[in-house]
Write an enzyme that holds these catalytic residues in place. Structure first.
Site, PDB file in Angstrom:
ATOM      1  N   GLU B 255       0.740  -1.115   0.001  1.00 34.60           N
ATOM      2  CA  GLU B 255      -0.147  -0.042   0.131  1.00 34.60           C
ATOM      3  C   GLU B 255       0.899   1.203  -0.011  1.00 34.60           C
ATOM      4  OE1 GLU B 255      -3.505   0.420   2.972  1.00 34.60           O
ATOM      5  OE2 GLU B 255      -2.750  -1.728   3.348  1.00 34.60           O
ATOM      6  N   ARG B 261       1.046   5.089  11.174  1.00 34.45           N
ATOM      7  CA  ARG B 261       0.715   3.785  11.338  1.00 34.45           C
ATOM      8  C   ARG B 261       0.715   2.718  10.479  1.00 34.45           C
ATOM      9  NH1 ARG B 261      -5.658   3.485  13.227  1.00 34.45           N
ATOM     10  NH2 ARG B 261      -6.478   3.989  11.115  1.00 34.45           N
ATOM     11  N   ARG B 455       2.187  -1.634  16.291  1.00 31.50           N
ATOM     12  CA  ARG B 455       1.104  -0.962  16.658  1.00 31.50           C
ATOM     13  C   ARG B 455       0.703  -1.002  18.292  1.00 31.50           C
ATOM     14  NH1 ARG B 455      -3.760  -0.267  12.292  1.00 31.50           N
ATOM     15  NH2 ARG B 455      -2.444   0.465  10.495  1.00 31.50           N
TER      16      ARG B 455
END
Lengths: 481, 481
Positions: B255, B261, B455
């Site tokens: 992506e 994040r 995360r």
């Protein structure tokens, strides 16, 4: 859940029989509606492995696969399987089961998952074909939870290999449970020794060690590569004062090797550690970790080991404490005595490795040993030369049953010597600049090694192909599933 | 080792001074010859963190980095650092040290690694700038083990950020030690619950879920792809009756997202589990695992948490037991009450997720919660629809400090329904045939989820960028080191 729905496809027409005669058991069987989490019944499901005489005469619910089924007049015998455990179940015409219900049970496709309510009954004669030999289940209710499509006709399947099939399922469960145990023992041991687990990147910008055998990745508008080892990153962590690090992760090798022990993607268990004065501090730590793994497996995974041995018989894995360490020159002498001609600076071929393993086993009675002080010429450029003998190096391999499972060395931590050695190997310094530069800001002496998880599993269990110890093996010809 | 060799490059000419005057301490300092594992001295190296008043007046050897050095007449004060710990060391002209030795010590480049022999002395006034505040080391011998190249001139470096620099080193050590702890607690907890660790392949033959955002690999003469998630393989293990599995490994997303994040390669902690009747059995197991991680970190990693807090102050992470679970419709109501306009089947935007996090914190006083029953329309095709409400699904996300750290669902285990849902999503059935076929031979109902390790680390510590919790972050613009 209790509301069974016997109308779903793929079961063989129990309905038309049920329509013909009044069926007093019709609420007691059928195809359950798909579990979509409609309800939260407080029904307790008992494990097949818990079905023993202690539960005699209790009514229990069990979810299991139909392993085999055999109808015989007014009775149907099912073997219900849950992983490596199985139990015999009996559906017989009587108060709880009707003729239709027996027929329904007999027609359930093998491998379907069923919920069964039954009474645990002690049997007079042990049931040799099941793991639960002292009891059977007298079925009162049976619902199909997930229906398997039919495979080969039962007769053919049974005729070809009735027992081996069940064994394969168990073997496979056992192999991968034991493999999970290897990872767990490896980490448990290292964390207790103060190691820190690290995560290293698999997509890298430059092919390390010159670029052979590396997979290329399209990375947005550029190319990148898949890491052949986490070594550079482990060493950077040592330079960043983590002192002792390990990682478990995929390692990628674009080698067109089609052998029993090569995969293009395998799981590396890697260690790197700063030491005080001698790389044997690290060698001992790694060897001890492996010994703790062997002990842990023999203590905690005896059931799994025996299950695999049943299908693939093999001698118990033997090791010494402390681990046997022999030097390369001694190995050469042993091989030469056995008639092998080898130069002092020649690497071991696979057949010679295996022969050496047999000679070591005869002489020292161990399946695990360290081969130390490899010729410098056969090791990578970053290997620390032996200061006492310029033809040797501070490097080592470890072997299980005569096959290499770990390769390691003291690494050169001095940028000047590293540069010299890279030039000697004809390596383009530009390509490894970042690597060399990482040692310019002070680096403690350090050593490490990488262990192949699938090989350790294979050799500990005495299996013969690394594809048996990889759930989804990858080789030049195999990429699926 | 004791034989120091003061002639190696990159130290600033102590030799010419030593040649000029007779040096009574000349055997007591110098640049050590490179450690090539020549010897195995039985010298014990003491940890900096163990230098306390209990060791007062003992002679000890320490290996550490020179963190700072400051010469002052006949004395030189060094701060010696070992990971997050440091101690003051004094080299002063006297019986053990000569003028030349003090000068040598003063000229050692910062970050070099040294072996120091010294007497531990109790100090009258606490040394506020060191972690070892009650003692200092009176140096008798000092040898450079690995010399760092000089960086910026000391003055500039000191002026710009004297304290923050040391803090950064400690923060980074603390962050990654805590991250190692997250992995350890995750596995420890799951293995105690009977889960089996699995290894799933990262090179796959077909892009799952239609092929968007997937990296392509050249695989011998063909193309292959990097796995975007281990989900298919976790599910195959469930179909093979492993019942409860987990894995920790790299996950790849092509992506082009450049946010605080998103990474193109991150570490996924994945769980998949067969359940009996309701996917909440799985939700509860996952939430409990996360709670056990939070508790374990707060119990075992308090030092690390405080070290990070020193540089990045943050409120203590709060959670409830049992974990708060709210349904999507309740979340919508809370957001609408706060003035947000959203449709019933609309997904949460990142700002709305964060706002919801704040609203939940105000109302329930927790930083961790489960958002259950997402609209079916915003979830992948393999998500089980809610049988009671066709617009909802049996799916959930979990949030820490208002950001998503896990996405999961009950998966469709029925091949027919799976086919229907794939068609509804316009997915080419040919491309997912292997996936659908894996459910044709009986599959128990199951659910799972994937957790992003970086995360969890970031949000537990209240950091603001996932690059702070990845040692070697990968994003569309960053592939090195």
């Amino acid at each position: 859940m209790p509301s069974a729905n016997a109308s779903r496809k793929s079961q063989e027409k129990p309905r038309e029989i049920m329509d013909a005669v009044e069926d007093y058991a019709k609420e007691r069987y059928g195809v359950s509606s798909m579990i979509q989490s409609q309800e939260k019944p407080d029904r307790v499901l008992v494990r097949v492995s818990d079905l023993t005489v202690q539960k005699a005469d209790e009514v229990v619910w069990v979810r299991a696969r139909v392993h085999t089924s055999r109808a015989k007049g007014k009775q149907c015998f099912l073997v219900l399987r849950q992983q490596q455990f199985n139990v015999q179940a009996l559906v017989a015409v009587g108060d709880h089961a009707s003729k239709q219900m027996v027929k329904f049970a007999a027609n359930i496709n093998k491998e379907s998952i069923v919920d069964v309510e039954g009474v645990v009954r002690k049997v007079n004669q042990k049931i040799g074909s099941c793991t639960q030999q002292d009891v059977e289940l007298h079925v009162q209710k049976i619902y199909v939870i997930s229906s398997a499509e039919p495979r080969l006709p039962l007769q053919l399947d049974d005729a070809v290999r009735p027992e081996v099939e069940g064994e394969e399922t168990s073997t496979s469960q056992a192999v991968f449970r034991l493999q999970s145990g290897i990872c767990h023992l490896f980490r448990e041991n290292l964390i207790n020794k103060g190691f820190v687990e690290i995560q290293t990147p698999k997509i890298i910008s430059a092919a390390s060690e010159g670029g052979a055998n590396v997979f290329t990745v399209s990375y947005f508008k550029n190319n990148a590569y898949l890491a052949q080892s986490p070594q550079l990153y482990k060493q950077m962590c040592i330079c960043a004062d983590f002192e002792k690090v390990f990682c478990i992760g995929p390692v990628f090798r674009a080698e067109d090797s089609n052998t029993h022990r090569h995969l293009t993607e395998f799981v590396g268990m890697d260690i790197e550690m700063a030491f005080n004065y001698h790389y044997h501090e690290v060698v001992e730590e790694i060897a001890d970790t492996l010994v703790q793994i062997f002990k842990g497996l023999q203590e905690r995974f005896q059931t799994e080991i025996q299950m695999v041995n049943k299908q693939f018989p093999c001698e118990t894995f033997k090791f010494l404490e402390p681990t046997l360490r022999i030097e390369y020159c001694e190995a050469l002498a042993m091989l030469r005595e056995a008639g092998i001609e080898m130069g002092d600076e020649e690497d071991l071929s696979t057949p010679n490795e295996k022969l050496l393993g047999r000679l070591v086993k005869e002489k020292y009675d161990t399946d695990f040993y360290i081969l130390d002080k490899y010729p410098l010429a056969v090791r990578p450029f970053y290997t620390m030369p032996d200061p006492r003998n310029p033809k040797q190096s501070n490097s080592y391999d470890m072997f299980m049953r005569g096959e290499e499972i770990l390769s390691g060395a003291q690494r050169i931590h001095d940028p000047q010597l590293l540069t010299e050695r890279a030039l000697h190997h004809g390596i383009d310094l530009e390509k490894i600049k970042a690597y060399i530069d990482s040692f310019r800001f002070g680096a403690p002496p350090h050593a490490g090694g990488g262990i192949g998880l699938e090989r350790v599993t294979m050799l500990f269990l005495g299996l013969h192909n690394v594809r048996q110890t990889s759930m989804f093996p990858r080789d030049p010809k195999r990429l699926t599933p």
